[in-house]
Design a protein around this motif. Structure first.
Motif: not given
Length: 241
Positions: A40-44, A231-239
């Motif tokens: 699994v590939l992810s930014l974070d 391919i997935t991606n972690s949440i973006n902590p900013f809104e």
């Protein structure tokens, strides 16, 4: 497949020895002799991603989960909570950070996402390219290509002949190149003011948004070795509101 085997492949794509001295790329959790079932590939990594992962998964992330030395493991706090979950589920982790920035990610975002194929490299992280557009036209293009509803900008001049880019956070590199505009993330107020006074335009393409293509770019290389990843991606902590 053993971790040692895919580690060698990743090292051939972006050698781990190229990472900065302060970085922590490489095998973060697991052993070279361990075997895994899924990639699994992810930014974070975040708690949702780890909780939903199958046992015996290998995560490959851009940002290292363990960046600085841990003095204690408190499973109620990040990142120790994720480490505990991962060990319980036999989940391994390799991170490719500054070594990957230098060799792949900056070039991928500039050429494949923003559509600028011709560029010059300055140092390890800066790519310089021709724009030849008004500032407003250039901002609109970047906003559209990155699919961003808003952008923080500093307008240092009306016309942009050349621009430079560093994905992630590259404000400390200002001064190491000559360009009319700089694209990066995490710009601070005083950096913005200094750039304005020096007629350097800035476009803040945000940290998460400029590096969220890590998984897509790495999957392209892995396919050449007949390796296929989710391919997935972690949440973006900013809104943004």
């Amino acid at each position: 497949m053993k971790i040692s085997e895919i580690y060698a492949i990743l090292d051939s794509i972006a050698p781990f020895e190229l990472q900065e001295s302060w970085d922590n790329s490489g095998l973060i959790i697991g052993s070279m002799s361990d075997e895994f079932d899924d990639i699994v590939l992810s930014l974070d990594l975040d708690s949702t991603i780890v909780a939903s992962a199958k046992p015996n998964t290998l995560f490959i992330t851009h940002h290292p989960l363990i960046f600085k030395g841990l003095k204690r493991v408190d499973s109620s706090k990040y990142p120790s909570n994720l480490i505990k979950m991962m060990i319980k589920k036999d989940i391994s982790l390799i991170s490719m950070h500054t070594n990957y920035d230098k060799v792949v990610l900056n070039k991928f975002v500039l050429s494949e996402i923003l559509g600028y194929q011709d560029y010059e490299q300055y140092g390890d992280f800066i790519l310089k390219f021709e724009v030849n557009q008004s500032f407003e036209e250039f901002v609109s293009r970047i906003k559209s290509k990155l699919n961003l509803p808003t952008l923080r900008v500093v307008k240092g001049s009306e016309f942009i002949k050349t621009a430079a880019i560093c994905t992630g956070s590259g404000s400390e590199l200002i001064g190491s190149f000559e360009a009319d505009c700089f694209l990066s993330g995490d710009f601070k107020y005083h950096t913005a003011l200094e750039s304005y006074e020096n007629s350097l335009s800035l476009i803040d393409i945000n940290h998460f948004e400029s590096e969220r293509y890590f998984g897509k770019s790495l999957a392209f290389y892995l396919q050449k070795f007949n390796l296929f990843a989710t391919i997935t991606n972690s949440i973006n902590p900013f809104e943004y509101r």
